[in-house]
Design a protein around this motif. Structure first.
Motif, PDB file in Angstrom:
ATOM      1  N   ASP A  81      41.632  32.273  39.135  1.00  0.00           N
ATOM      2  CA  ASP A  81      43.074  32.451  39.215  1.00  0.00           C
ATOM      3  C   ASP A  81      43.701  31.363  40.083  1.00  0.00           C
ATOM      4  OD1 ASP A  81      43.081  34.859  37.696  1.00  0.00           O
ATOM      5  OD2 ASP A  81      42.426  35.959  39.477  1.00  0.00           O
ATOM      6  N   HIS A  82      42.890  30.810  40.994  1.00  0.00           N
ATOM      7  CA  HIS A  82      43.342  29.752  41.895  1.00  0.00           C
ATOM      8  C   HIS A  82      42.229  28.718  42.018  1.00  0.00           C
ATOM      9  CE1 HIS A  82      46.849  32.089  43.231  1.00  0.00           C
ATOM     10  NE2 HIS A  82      46.037  33.127  43.226  1.00  0.00           N
ATOM     11  N   ARG A 131      33.638  34.391  33.695  1.00  0.00           N
ATOM     12  CA  ARG A 131      34.879  35.184  33.683  1.00  0.00           C
ATOM     13  C   ARG A 131      34.613  36.601  33.201  1.00  0.00           C
ATOM     14  NH1 ARG A 131      38.866  34.169  28.898  1.00  0.00           N
ATOM     15  NH2 ARG A 131      37.192  35.417  28.005  1.00  0.00           N
TER      16      ARG A 131
END
Length: 295
Positions: free
Chosen positions: A143-144, A110
């Motif tokens: 995010d998905h 990340r």
């Protein structure tokens, strides 16, 4: 977005690359991040895993004291498909034990992606078939989330452990995870459908119509009757399986078996660039169109 399932053979890499391909052809700036030591996404984009000067191993190891500092931008390379790639190779196996020795091990990916996020419209992360640190890093960075499943009899058996990982991440890191989409690859009947379509006469073919009209009705042999019965059983199994999957995930897509998928992989390109009109290509195009609406 991250593609995940702790089982192998569920189509994570295939789905990642083919969705990336259609997004790229639509004009999106796309990055594929290969977090799997098997490096199939790397090879699938035409990059020989051992040829990359720096790769995901170097990026993860840069968080370990005494190792050179390597940023995501340092390892990204371009590919013939137009998709950018953060490549992997087998060395990545050696990074995982080191990650257990650092407190922020789940956020390495990340944090590494933050500086390059403004460059790309879409970042697709391919993860290995495991429940280890590279999968956790992919999920924390996402995010998905797209879960991939095969169309075998035990497709749903692996869903429970995956949700356990989600629960652990929420408890340890406070991040709520949810699956945005499930993709079932090699959807059983469509492999036969493609072959059947190739044998079907074109609509409006008068000669074919007359031949079928004048030919005496064919009496099925015992072998043919058995094949029809097995086909009907498989149809019912797939229908039941799909209904079960739809109780677990709100958005489910099926991708039929198509030999062009494997031909594209051998050529180091997504199916979008090789056979976009194939049955699998059309299915991945629909999925990619939906994914692009997420951005």
């Amino acid at each position: 977005m991250t593609f995940c399932h702790h089982k192998g053979g569920t189509g994570k890499t295939t789905s990642c690359l083919n969705i990336a391909g259609f997004c790229s052809l639509a004009g999106k700036k796309v990055l594929v991040v290969d977090c799997d030591p098997q490096a199939n996404a790397t090879a699938g984009l035409g990059v020989f895993p051992e040829s990359a000067r720096k790769n995901m191993y170097d990026l993860f190891m840069s968080r370990i004291e005494g190792f050179p500092q390597v940023k995501m931008i340092d390892i990204i390379c371009s590919t013939e498909s137009g998709i950018d790639l953060a490549p992997s190779n087998l060395d990545l196996v050696g990074a995982e034990p080191y990650l257990y020795g650092i407190a922020s091990r789940a956020e390495v990916l990340r944090d590494a992606l933050l500086p390059v996020k403004p460059i790309y419209d879409l970042i697709l992360i391919d993860t290995p078939p495991s429940m280890g640190q590279f999968v956790i890093n992919g999920l924390v960075a996402a995010d998905h989330i797209i879960v991939t499943l095969d169309s075998g009899s035990f497709a749903l058996n692996g869903v429970g452990p995956l949700f356990t990982i989600f629960k652990d991440i929420k408890e340890d890191l406070g991040k709520e995870l949810r699956v945005d989409m499930a993709v079932i690859s090699r959807w059983g009947e469509a492999g036969e459908d493609e072959a059947d379509k190739a044998r079907e006469p074109e609509k409006g073919d008068l000669v074919s119509w007359l031949r079928s009209f004048l030919t005496p009705h064919h009496v099925l042999t015992e072998e043919e009757k058995y094949a029809h019965e097995e086909h009907a059983k498989e149809h019912d199994r797939l229908k039941e399986m799909l209904a079960g999957i739809e109780t677990k995930f709100s958005d489910v897509h099926t991708v039929p078996y198509s030999p062009e998928v494997y031909e594209a992989q051998k050529r180091g390109m997504p199916i979008s660039h090789i056979a976009p009109e194939s049955s699998a290509g059309c299915a991945y195009k629909i999925i990619a169109d939906e994914v692009m609406r997420w951005t």
